[in-house]
Design a protein around this motif. Structure first.
Motif, PDB file in Angstrom:
ATOM      1  N   GLU A   1      25.792  46.636 -28.055  1.00  0.00           N
ATOM      2  CA  GLU A   1      25.708  47.231 -29.386  1.00  0.00           C
ATOM      3  C   GLU A   1      27.115  47.445 -29.901  1.00  0.00           C
ATOM      4  O   GLU A   1      27.971  47.954 -29.179  1.00  0.00           O
ATOM      5  N   GLY A   2      27.360  47.018 -31.146  1.00  0.00           N
ATOM      6  CA  GLY A   2      28.666  47.195 -31.742  1.00  0.00           C
ATOM      7  C   GLY A   2      28.849  46.299 -32.944  1.00  0.00           C
ATOM      8  O   GLY A   2      27.936  45.577 -33.345  1.00  0.00           O
ATOM      9  N   ALA A   3      30.030  46.329 -33.502  1.00  0.00           N
ATOM     10  CA  ALA A   3      30.331  45.560 -34.711  1.00  0.00           C
ATOM     11  C   ALA A   3      30.260  44.055 -34.464  1.00  0.00           C
ATOM     12  O   ALA A   3      29.868  43.300 -35.339  1.00  0.00           O
ATOM     13  N   THR A   4      30.654  43.617 -33.272  1.00  0.00           N
ATOM     14  CA  THR A   4      30.572  42.198 -32.906  1.00  0.00           C
ATOM     15  C   THR A   4      30.064  42.092 -31.471  1.00  0.00           C
ATOM     16  O   THR A   4      30.090  43.063 -30.712  1.00  0.00           O
ATOM     17  N   ALA A   5      29.660  40.904 -31.104  1.00  0.00           N
ATOM     18  CA  ALA A   5      29.160  40.675 -29.750  1.00  0.00           C
ATOM     19  C   ALA A   5      30.261  40.857 -28.716  1.00  0.00           C
ATOM     20  O   ALA A   5      29.991  41.245 -27.580  1.00  0.00           O
ATOM     21  N   ASP A   6      31.499  40.605 -29.096  1.00  0.00           N
ATOM     22  CA  ASP A   6      32.600  40.654 -28.140  1.00  0.00           C
ATOM     23  C   ASP A   6      33.145  42.052 -27.883  1.00  0.00           C
ATOM     24  O   ASP A   6      33.822  42.272 -26.881  1.00  0.00           O
ATOM     25  N   VAL A   7      32.882  42.993 -28.777  1.00  0.00           N
ATOM     26  CA  VAL A   7      33.416  44.347 -28.595  1.00  0.00           C
ATOM     27  C   VAL A   7      32.327  45.398 -28.416  1.00  0.00           C
ATOM     28  O   VAL A   7      32.615  46.577 -28.399  1.00  0.00           O
ATOM     29  N   GLY A   8      31.096  44.987 -28.260  1.00  0.00           N
ATOM     30  CA  GLY A   8      30.001  45.929 -28.132  1.00  0.00           C
ATOM     31  C   GLY A   8      29.914  46.558 -26.749  1.00  0.00           C
ATOM     32  O   GLY A   8      30.351  45.986 -25.751  1.00  0.00           O
ATOM     33  N   ALA A   9      29.322  47.744 -26.710  1.00  0.00           N
ATOM     34  CA  ALA A   9      29.055  48.433 -25.445  1.00  0.00           C
ATOM     35  C   ALA A   9      27.743  47.893 -24.869  1.00  0.00           C
ATOM     36  O   ALA A   9      26.781  47.679 -25.608  1.00  0.00           O
ATOM     37  N   THR A  10      27.701  47.687 -23.579  1.00  0.00           N
ATOM     38  CA  THR A  10      26.502  47.146 -22.944  1.00  0.00           C
ATOM     39  C   THR A  10      25.377  48.172 -22.981  1.00  0.00           C
ATOM     40  O   THR A  10      25.549  49.323 -22.565  1.00  0.00           O
ATOM     41  N   VAL A  11      24.234  47.754 -23.497  1.00  0.00           N
ATOM     42  CA  VAL A  11      23.031  48.579 -23.543  1.00  0.00           C
ATOM     43  C   VAL A  11      22.178  48.300 -22.307  1.00  0.00           C
ATOM     44  O   VAL A  11      21.616  49.194 -21.703  1.00  0.00           O
ATOM     45  N   GLY A  12      22.091  47.029 -21.935  1.00  0.00           N
ATOM     46  CA  GLY A  12      21.306  46.659 -20.760  1.00  0.00           C
ATOM     47  C   GLY A  12      21.503  45.206 -20.388  1.00  0.00           C
ATOM     48  O   GLY A  12      21.861  44.386 -21.233  1.00  0.00           O
ATOM     49  N   THR A  13      21.287  44.923 -19.130  1.00  0.00           N
ATOM     50  CA  THR A  13      21.290  43.554 -18.621  1.00  0.00           C
ATOM     51  C   THR A  13      20.039  43.392 -17.782  1.00  0.00           C
ATOM     52  O   THR A  13      19.742  44.256 -16.943  1.00  0.00           O
ATOM     53  N   TRP A  14      19.312  42.318 -18.040  1.00  0.00           N
ATOM     54  CA  TRP A  14      18.056  42.071 -17.339  1.00  0.00           C
ATOM     55  C   TRP A  14      18.072  40.683 -16.718  1.00  0.00           C
ATOM     56  O   TRP A  14      18.518  39.718 -17.338  1.00  0.00           O
ATOM     57  N   VAL A  15      17.537  40.585 -15.525  1.00  0.00           N
ATOM     58  CA  VAL A  15      17.393  39.301 -14.846  1.00  0.00           C
ATOM     59  C   VAL A  15      16.242  38.554 -15.501  1.00  0.00           C
ATOM     60  O   VAL A  15      15.206  39.151 -15.819  1.00  0.00           O
ATOM     61  N   THR A  16      16.421  37.262 -15.734  1.00  0.00           N
ATOM     62  CA  THR A  16      15.353  36.453 -16.315  1.00  0.00           C
ATOM     63  C   THR A  16      14.950  35.356 -15.339  1.00  0.00           C
ATOM     64  O   THR A  16      15.716  34.971 -14.460  1.00  0.00           O
ATOM     65  N   ARG A  17      13.733  34.890 -15.550  1.00  0.00           N
ATOM     66  CA  ARG A  17      13.197  33.790 -14.748  1.00  0.00           C
ATOM     67  C   ARG A  17      12.328  32.954 -15.656  1.00  0.00           C
ATOM     68  O   ARG A  17      11.575  33.475 -16.478  1.00  0.00           O
ATOM     69  N   ARG A  18      12.434  31.635 -15.529  1.00  0.00           N
ATOM     70  CA  ARG A  18      11.689  30.694 -16.360  1.00  0.00           C
ATOM     71  C   ARG A  18      10.853  29.787 -15.462  1.00  0.00           C
ATOM     72  O   ARG A  18      11.111  28.609 -15.352  1.00  0.00           O
ATOM     73  N   GLU A  19       9.870  30.355 -14.841  1.00  0.00           N
ATOM     74  CA  GLU A  19       8.961  29.601 -13.978  1.00  0.00           C
ATOM     75  C   GLU A  19       7.545  30.032 -14.323  1.00  0.00           C
ATOM     76  O   GLU A  19       7.163  31.169 -14.068  1.00  0.00           O
ATOM     77  N   GLY A  20       6.788  29.131 -14.923  1.00  0.00           N
ATOM     78  CA  GLY A  20       5.420  29.473 -15.308  1.00  0.00           C
ATOM     79  C   GLY A  20       5.354  30.469 -16.447  1.00  0.00           C
ATOM     80  O   GLY A  20       4.361  31.161 -16.630  1.00  0.00           O
ATOM     81  N   GLY A  21       6.418  30.560 -17.209  1.00  0.00           N
ATOM     82  CA  GLY A  21       6.507  31.493 -18.325  1.00  0.00           C
ATOM     83  C   GLY A  21       7.895  32.098 -18.355  1.00  0.00           C
ATOM     84  O   GLY A  21       8.740  31.798 -17.507  1.00  0.00           O
ATOM     85  N   LEU A  22       8.144  32.956 -19.332  1.00  0.00           N
ATOM     86  CA  LEU A  22       9.421  33.654 -19.420  1.00  0.00           C
ATOM     87  C   LEU A  22       9.228  35.068 -18.893  1.00  0.00           C
ATOM     88  O   LEU A  22       8.382  35.824 -19.401  1.00  0.00           O
ATOM     89  N   PHE A  23      10.007  35.419 -17.883  1.00  0.00           N
ATOM     90  CA  PHE A  23       9.988  36.752 -17.299  1.00  0.00           C
ATOM     91  C   PHE A  23      11.339  37.396 -17.545  1.00  0.00           C
ATOM     92  O   PHE A  23      12.382  36.774 -17.325  1.00  0.00           O
TER      93      PHE A  23
END
Length: 184
Positions: free
Chosen positions: A84-106
């Motif tokens: 979150e912030g004015a730009t993607a490069d200076v924003g504060a991290t809100v969250g990071t989630w692991v993703t998986r693309r097997e049989g759907g998007l997780f």
């Protein structure tokens, strides 16, 4: 005569392929968004507000009230990162989630897109409510999958919308709605 038979066969094949696509659904990958994409998200515009608030917006009428901070969703091979912030490069991290693309998007082991994407399809608490037009401040997406994630979907419970060929265009994260206003 031979030409009419050929045209008739082609028409029949086209009709059959359309019917099978509408009854078989479409791969989740067509809706999930490609790794490497970046999305700017904002809270949905209030009803009746048609102001364009995209990153490159220069309309003087949009500067009357300061916009809410943007959130930036960066889609990578194995994770989604939200800042979150004015730009993607200076924003504060809100969250990071692991993703998986097997049989759907997780995302964080919660299924956000079943495979295939087909109206009425349900899997692991994710139900495709509709495949139809979806409109955001950014614009209208004519082929969007509206997914309802059951209440036990943690941070992802609620409505999630993915546009074919684009990726996420409306997300519910921790009970708050966010819509795409810009993407690359």
């Amino acid at each position: 005569m031979r030409g009419r038979v050929l045209v008739g066969l082609l028409a029949l094949l086209a009709a059959c392929s359309t019917d099978s696509a509408s009854t078989a659904g479409t791969s989740f990958a067509a809706y999930a968004g490609d790794p490497g994409h970046l999305y700017e998200l904002r809270a949905p515009a209030p009803p009746g507000d048609t102001a364009d608030t995209g990153a490159s917006d220069t309309a003087a009428s949009d500067t009357a009230a300061p916009p809410a901070p943007s959130r930036w969703l960066r889609v990578d091979e194995a994770s989604w990162t939200l800042t979150e912030g004015a730009t993607a490069d200076v924003g504060a991290t809100v969250g990071t989630w692991v993703t998986r693309r097997e049989g759907g998007l997780f995302v964080d082991e919660i299924r956000l897109l079943p495979d295939p994407v087909l109206a009425g399809k349900a899997a692991d608490g994710a139900t495709v409510r509709a495949i139809a037009d979806w409109e955001t401040r950014y614009g209208r997406f004519p082929d969007a999958a509206e997914i309802e994630i059951a209440g036990d979907g943690g941070a992802w419970a609620g409505t999630q919308v993915f546009a074919r060929g684009v990726g996420p265009v409306f997300l519910t994260i921790d009970g708050a709605a966010w819509e795409t206003v810009w993407y690359e």
